[in-house]
Design a protein around this motif. Structure first.
Motif, PDB file in Angstrom:
ATOM      1  N   VAL A 271     -44.003   3.857  35.850  1.00 51.41           N
ATOM      2  CA  VAL A 271     -44.087   4.430  37.198  1.00 51.41           C
ATOM      3  C   VAL A 271     -44.963   3.553  38.077  1.00 51.41           C
ATOM      4  CG1 VAL A 271     -44.928   6.396  38.555  1.00 51.41           C
ATOM      5  CG2 VAL A 271     -43.651   6.798  36.442  1.00 51.41           C
ATOM      6  N   ASP A 285     -39.535   8.145  39.535  1.00 51.88           N
ATOM      7  CA  ASP A 285     -39.139   9.157  38.558  1.00 51.88           C
ATOM      8  C   ASP A 285     -38.083   8.576  37.615  1.00 51.88           C
ATOM      9  OD1 ASP A 285     -39.233  12.417  38.215  1.00 51.88           O
ATOM     10  OD2 ASP A 285     -37.228  11.643  37.780  1.00 51.88           O
ATOM     11  N   ARG A 289     -38.115   8.196  33.356  1.00 59.42           N
ATOM     12  CA  ARG A 289     -37.068   8.761  32.491  1.00 59.42           C
ATOM     13  C   ARG A 289     -36.329   7.673  31.708  1.00 59.42           C
ATOM     14  NH1 ARG A 289     -37.131  14.070  33.697  1.00 59.42           N
ATOM     15  NH2 ARG A 289     -38.043  14.485  35.758  1.00 59.42           N
ATOM     16  N   ARG A 309     -40.938  16.858  37.686  1.00 59.63           N
ATOM     17  CA  ARG A 309     -41.027  15.578  38.401  1.00 59.63           C
ATOM     18  C   ARG A 309     -42.144  14.721  37.796  1.00 59.63           C
ATOM     19  NH1 ARG A 309     -43.156  19.416  43.092  1.00 59.63           N
ATOM     20  NH2 ARG A 309     -45.329  19.511  42.453  1.00 59.63           N
ATOM     21  N   ALA A 310     -42.105  13.435  38.110  1.00 59.30           N
ATOM     22  CA  ALA A 310     -43.078  12.502  37.547  1.00 59.30           C
ATOM     23  C   ALA A 310     -44.385  12.452  38.330  1.00 59.30           C
ATOM     24  CB  ALA A 310     -42.480  11.095  37.462  1.00 59.30           C
ATOM     25  N   ILE A 324     -42.747  12.651  43.732  1.00 58.28           N
ATOM     26  CA  ILE A 324     -42.136  11.612  42.893  1.00 58.28           C
ATOM     27  C   ILE A 324     -41.082  12.303  42.032  1.00 58.28           C
ATOM     28  CG2 ILE A 324     -42.593   9.730  41.279  1.00 58.28           C
ATOM     29  CD1 ILE A 324     -43.947   9.533  44.093  1.00 58.28           C
ATOM     30  N   VAL A 325     -39.911  12.471  42.615  1.00 60.10           N
ATOM     31  CA  VAL A 325     -38.860  13.278  41.992  1.00 60.10           C
ATOM     32  C   VAL A 325     -37.514  12.620  42.222  1.00 60.10           C
ATOM     33  CG1 VAL A 325     -38.577  14.752  44.049  1.00 60.10           C
ATOM     34  CG2 VAL A 325     -37.937  15.637  41.797  1.00 60.10           C
ATOM     35  N   ARG A 326     -36.635  12.810  41.283  1.00 60.88           N
ATOM     36  CA  ARG A 326     -35.293  12.222  41.360  1.00 60.88           C
ATOM     37  C   ARG A 326     -34.633  12.535  42.698  1.00 60.88           C
ATOM     38  NH1 ARG A 326     -31.296  14.037  36.758  1.00 60.88           N
ATOM     39  NH2 ARG A 326     -32.393  12.405  35.615  1.00 60.88           N
ATOM     40  N   ASN A 340     -49.344  10.266  38.983  1.00 61.20           N
ATOM     41  CA  ASN A 340     -48.451   9.603  38.037  1.00 61.20           C
ATOM     42  C   ASN A 340     -48.617  10.365  36.735  1.00 61.20           C
ATOM     43  OD1 ASN A 340     -47.153   7.898  36.239  1.00 61.20           O
ATOM     44  ND2 ASN A 340     -48.171   6.026  36.948  1.00 61.20           N
ATOM     45  N   PRO A 342     -45.833  11.602  34.048  1.00 60.40           N
ATOM     46  CA  PRO A 342     -44.538  11.901  33.424  1.00 60.40           C
ATOM     47  C   PRO A 342     -44.713  12.581  32.062  1.00 60.40           C
ATOM     48  CG  PRO A 342     -45.055   9.597  33.112  1.00 60.40           C
ATOM     49  CD  PRO A 342     -46.162  10.163  33.962  1.00 60.40           C
TER      50      PRO A 342
END
Length: 380
Positions: A271, A285, A289, A309-310, A324-326, A340, A342
């Motif tokens: 990240v 994000d 993943r 979310r990350a 910080i999300v898709r 940060n 995850p």
């Protein structure tokens, strides 16, 4: 209480600059004004700190003026509090605050609303203004708050430094038989001892299986030898938050935990490395993943894996933009601050969350706090 920290508080001069930008934005968008509620945005633009209740207290900002809207019996209290200059207009208990707001604006203009205003206040305003004259002011406010000034970043940095030291003291405090509630009490005491006069703004202490619940378990827990430990806490300085999580063991880690910790740290680093000016929030994000999927975790939100979310933005609110999300197409810019974290969850076994925060500079990301070294060494 006297300010004892080596970084300055936010000045009225800076708040005035914020207010000027807000007023210019109202002018540009052709809005008659914006109504700020008893929210962090009220504090951000005017310096007035108030807690939401069933009565409207806030500020009506127009392109040319600031008017504080207050319950009559609270006027003397508001006058005694720090805030930027502006007329204070009171409404009495048998009067409608929405009608007072309406009387302060021309009948043909639109009013933007602070997105933190309660729904019941919206309905009161809609009954007087008509819904077509009201518009969401959230985006306008958030765009102005999204990029932090040097003074804001300095406050967050100092708050993070305090909380990191509190984490170190909690690490030493945890022994077999200690209750999670005892650790939480100790953390609060240490925040206060270091100058965070309101103590911990929040605190999660989890042992063993409870660490697989991202926001902790109900009831108290007892630490036993070999348990995974997760501590997530923060404080506030001049309203600005810190927020740090460490996950570790005190004894030799089981191979399964050591491997999972290394994956979590790898995802956190991914990240950080993805956080370049011009990158989208969603791409960070994605980077987290991708690491987890490489190791057979997930994909998506499937467990074992990353269930949320990350990361999240941080400032006067502990969770704010940028997220910080898709799929979030917000582009990273200097001054943005975000977590940060995850987290990897192994249901009914354990969870690992390493949470540090980043602020964006002209050249790239910078840590507020350095990540931990290993599963038994939670500090750099």
């Amino acid at each position: 209480m006297a300010w004892s920290h080596p970084v300055p508080k936010i000045t009225d001069e800076e708040r005035l600059q914020r207010l000027v930008r807000l007023q210019a934005s109202l002018e540009e968008k052709g809005l008659g004004g914006i109504l700020l509620g008893a929210s962090e945005s009220l504090r951000y633009f005017t310096g007035l700190v108030w807690h939401q209740s069933e009565r409207l207290l806030g500020a009506l900002v127009t392109p040319k003026s600031v008017t504080y809207i207050v319950p009559g019996f609270e006027q003397s209290r508001v006058e005694s509090l720090s805030h930027l200059p502006g007329e204070i207009v009171a409404w009495q208990e048998d009067e409608a605050s929405a009608a007072l707001v309406s009387s302060l604006l021309p009948s043909n203009v639109k009013l933007a609303l602070d997105d933190a205003l309660p729904l019941f206040i919206y309905h009161q305003l809609a009954a007087v203004f008509g819904a077509d004259r009201l518009t969401d002011g959230g985006r306008l406010i958030r765009d102005l708050r999204l990029r932090k000034s040097k003074a804001e970043i300095d406050l967050i940095q100092h708050a993070m430094n305090l909380t990191l030291e509190v984490h170190r003291r909690a690490h030493v405090f945890i022994k077999p038989g200690v209750l999670a509630s005892d650790v939480m009490r100790h953390i609060d005491e240490q925040h206060r001892a270091l100058g965070a006069t309101s103590g911990s703004s929040f605190c999660i202490v989890s042992f063993g299986v409870a660490t697989s619940l991202p926001h902790g378990a109900d009831g108290d827990q007892v630490y036993g030898p070999g348990d995974v430990i997760l501590v997530d806490t923060g404080c506030r300085l001049d309203g600005y938050h810190s927020d740090l999580t460490r996950t570790y063991v005190l004894e030799e880690p089981a191979p399964e935990f050591a491997r999972a910790w290394a994956i979590e740290r790898e995802a956190e680093q991914a990240v950080f490395e993805a956080a370049r000016p011009g990158a989208t929030c969603g791409s960070l994000d994605d980077a987290a993943r991708k690491v987890l999927a490489k190791h057979g975790l997930g994909p998506d939100y499937i467990l074992p894996g990353l269930p949320h979310r990350a990361g999240h933005g941080l400032g006067l609110e502990i969770h704010e933009e940028p997220y910080i999300v898709r799929g979030n197409a917000t582009v990273l810019e200097p001054g943005m601050c975000f977590s940060n974290e995850p987290m990897i969850v192994f249901p009914d076994r354990f969870g690992i969350r390493l949470e540090d925060h980043i602020h964006m500079t002209e050249t790239g990301p910078q840590w507020f706090t350095e990540p931990g070294k290993g599963p038994t060494e939670p500090f750099a």
